[in-house]
Design an enzyme around this catalytic site. Structure first.
Site, PDB file in Angstrom:
ATOM      1  N   ARG A 126      60.235  44.674 -14.412  1.00  0.00           N
ATOM      2  CA  ARG A 126      58.830  45.070 -14.333  1.00  0.00           C
ATOM      3  C   ARG A 126      58.482  45.285 -12.878  1.00  0.00           C
ATOM      4  NH1 ARG A 126      53.279  41.550 -15.406  1.00  0.00           N
ATOM      5  NH2 ARG A 126      53.513  41.048 -13.202  1.00  0.00           N
ATOM      6  N   TYR A 131      46.695  43.446  -9.072  1.00  0.00           N
ATOM      7  CA  TYR A 131      47.371  42.571 -10.022  1.00  0.00           C
ATOM      8  C   TYR A 131      48.889  42.617  -9.835  1.00  0.00           C
ATOM      9  CZ  TYR A 131      49.806  40.873 -13.921  1.00  0.00           C
ATOM     10  OH  TYR A 131      50.711  40.168 -14.653  1.00  0.00           O
ATOM     11  N   ASP A 190      52.804  46.654 -15.976  1.00  0.00           N
ATOM     12  CA  ASP A 190      51.668  45.975 -16.603  1.00  0.00           C
ATOM     13  C   ASP A 190      50.374  46.472 -15.970  1.00  0.00           C
ATOM     14  OD1 ASP A 190      49.895  44.233 -17.794  1.00  0.00           O
ATOM     15  OD2 ASP A 190      51.053  42.417 -17.354  1.00  0.00           O
ATOM     16  N   HIS A 208      47.431  45.442 -17.009  1.00  0.00           N
ATOM     17  CA  HIS A 208      46.578  44.246 -17.059  1.00  0.00           C
ATOM     18  C   HIS A 208      45.122  44.564 -17.403  1.00  0.00           C
ATOM     19  CE1 HIS A 208      46.178  39.888 -16.126  1.00  0.00           C
ATOM     20  NE2 HIS A 208      47.455  39.911 -16.434  1.00  0.00           N
ATOM     21  N   GLU A 244      52.194  48.279 -20.334  1.00  0.00           N
ATOM     22  CA  GLU A 244      51.608  47.116 -21.003  1.00  0.00           C
ATOM     23  C   GLU A 244      50.098  46.996 -20.768  1.00  0.00           C
ATOM     24  OE1 GLU A 244      53.356  43.495 -19.568  1.00  0.00           O
ATOM     25  OE2 GLU A 244      51.784  42.266 -20.459  1.00  0.00           O
ATOM     26  N   GLU A 284      49.606  39.883 -25.199  1.00  0.00           N
ATOM     27  CA  GLU A 284      49.873  38.529 -24.686  1.00  0.00           C
ATOM     28  C   GLU A 284      48.677  37.608 -24.899  1.00  0.00           C
ATOM     29  OE1 GLU A 284      50.767  39.494 -20.583  1.00  0.00           O
ATOM     30  OE2 GLU A 284      48.769  38.906 -19.955  1.00  0.00           O
ATOM     31  N   ARG A 329      53.355  41.712 -27.658  1.00  0.00           N
ATOM     32  CA  ARG A 329      53.576  40.707 -26.612  1.00  0.00           C
ATOM     33  C   ARG A 329      53.261  39.279 -27.045  1.00  0.00           C
ATOM     34  NH1 ARG A 329      55.654  40.378 -22.707  1.00  0.00           N
ATOM     35  NH2 ARG A 329      54.128  40.137 -21.058  1.00  0.00           N
ATOM     36  N   GLU A 346      60.237  38.645 -21.818  1.00  0.00           N
ATOM     37  CA  GLU A 346      59.844  38.514 -20.403  1.00  0.00           C
ATOM     38  C   GLU A 346      60.423  37.213 -19.837  1.00  0.00           C
ATOM     39  OE1 GLU A 346      55.612  38.156 -19.825  1.00  0.00           O
ATOM     40  OE2 GLU A 346      55.759  38.576 -17.676  1.00  0.00           O
ATOM     41  N   TRP A 360      40.055  41.289 -15.222  1.00  0.00           N
ATOM     42  CA  TRP A 360      41.151  40.924 -14.329  1.00  0.00           C
ATOM     43  C   TRP A 360      42.450  41.238 -15.033  1.00  0.00           C
ATOM     44  CZ3 TRP A 360      45.107  37.223 -14.883  1.00  0.00           C
ATOM     45  CH2 TRP A 360      45.984  37.196 -13.772  1.00  0.00           C
TER      46      TRP A 360
END
Ligand code: GCO
Ligand code: MG
Length: 403
Positions: free
Chosen positions: A148, A160, A211, A213, A237, A263, A284, A340, A403
């Site tokens: 990643r 991030y 990612d 995020h 992601e 996630e 995830r 991951e 975030w």
């Protein structure tokens, strides 16, 4: 009849905070579960100590399904990150007990090995493109087949995924949330350049992941996915928050970049349309956030019908207990995608002796009975809880963002 005699929550901070549940039985066998919720740890501690543990004493630990249903239906207030982590902590400890009693590694109890090793992705983070490319090189040298990549972005303070030191990225860094700044247009211009460079430096073979995020709107996510298509990402992601599952229809219409999400999901209901409408490629969700092995395998079976594969979350806020259990799960689950692997700090690894090991880009579960992860309580006691929260993000005009 077999009985649960005792259950205790152990809170410790070897490098970061962890909430661990230990369940003991009248047969001398014990099990270990993880209930860590990054930045909100003590809410799970109270949920377990005040509401769950009193219900467990005297129950037969072999009745995993019944205890799961009792805690899920019995709370009346279903789902959510706190409830589902508390349930996961109990569930994983019970699977650990059952597998130890059977004398089998957990993956054998689940149905046996589907693969020799579990493909993992590592985290390359850099302050700029040069640095990120260098970090990708380091991971390749360590044998990683999938990496990643996240990078600092000019004009974005605290982007991030950018680590404070080399090799480790730990966002929960302060007792009160750190404020970071977000700028979507700078990011959208920057991200394709990052991956253009990574392909030029590292070739076609290595799997690259990224990612977002939760920072984009659906149409922005569609644009980014399209711009990244030439660089053949393994996945993009969390491009947009998935509270609204329908939003992914719009992204899907615009790009063939594979999509991963979930996630922060807690149950199948968070992902039902995403899966059944084939709006994503990888899910995830992992053991600790999703009610343990009992629920996650149900989710994975449902996903398999729609060719959605697993991609278990594995940041360092998921303790070695979750990682070890996930590696057993991944060894079995037929529709496995990737795992991951962010690598824990050495202090964390010392407190949680474990049977899994990394070799040449893969994690291997080990053959010890149970999930193969324990806690050294005497050592854990030397690392007391230390309050830490995740950062927040604001736009340049001061408004709050994701975030
Ligand atoms: C990831 C994640 C994490 C989260 C973290 C929050 O894909 O690894 O996005 O790094 O930010 O788990 O606690
Ligand atoms: Mg993520």
């Amino acid at each position: 009849m077999m009985k649960i005699t005792k259950a205790r929550v152990i809170v410790c901070s070897p490098g970061r905070n962890f909430v661990t549940l230990k369940i003991e039985t009248d047969q001398g066998v014990y099990g270990i579960g993880d209930g860590t919720l990054n930045g909100r740890e003590l809410a799970v501690v109270s949920y377990l100590e005040d509401h769950v543990i009193p219900c467990l004493i005297g129950r037969d630990p072999r009745r995993i399904e019944d205890i799961w249903q009792y805690l899920y239906r019995g709370a009346y207030w279903r789902r959510g990150p706190v409830t589902m982590r508390a349930i996961a902590a109990v569930d994983v400890a019970l699977w650990d007990i059952k597998a130890k009693m059977a004398g089998m590694p957990l993956y054998d109890l689940l149905g046996g090995r589907s693969r020799d090793g579990v493909l993992v992705y590592g985290h390359a983070n850099g302050k700029d493109i040069d640095h990120t490319s260098e970090q990708v090189g380091l991971y390749r040298d360590m044998g990683y087949k999938a990496i990643r990549a996240q990078s600092g972005i000019p004009g974005v303070k605290g982007a991030y995924g950018v680590g404070r030191g080399d090799m480790y990225y730990e966002p929960a860094d302060s007792a009160l949330p750190t404020e970071t700044l977000w700028n979507t247009s700078s990011y959208l211009n920057f991200a394709p350049r990052l991956f253009e460079r990574l392909r030029a430096d590292h070739g076609e073979e290595v799997h690259l992941l990224h990612d977002v995020h939760h920072r984009l709107t659906p149409i922005e996510a569609g644009r980014l996915g399209k711009d990244l298509e030439p660089y053949r990402l393994f996945w993009m992601e969390d491009a947009t928050p998935a509270e609204n599952q329908e939003a992914f229809r719009l992204i899907r219409q615009h790009t063939t970049t594979p999509l991963a999400v979930g996630e922060i999901f807690n149950t199948l209901w968070d992902a039902k349309e995403l899966i059944s409408e084939q709006l994503i490629d990888y899910l995830r969700m992992t053991i600790v956030g999703s009610g343990g092995v009992t629920h996650l395998r149900r989710v994975a079976d449902f996903a398999s019908v729609y060719q959605v594969r697993t991609g278990c979350h594995g940041a360092t806020d998921l303790s070695p207990v979750t990682l070890g259990t996930a590696v057993h799960f991944d060894t079995w689950v037929p529709n496995f995608g990737i795992q991951e692997y962010m690598r824990h700090a050495p202090e964390t690894d010392d407190v949680f002796p474990h049977d899994y090991r990394f070799e040449d880009g893969y994690l291997h579960a080990g053959s010890a009975p149970g999930h193969g992860v324990d806690i050294d309580e005497a050592l854990a006691a030397k690392y007391p809880y230390s309050p830490k929260q995740l950062p927040v993000a604001r736009l340049q005009d001061g408004s709050m963002w994701n975030w």
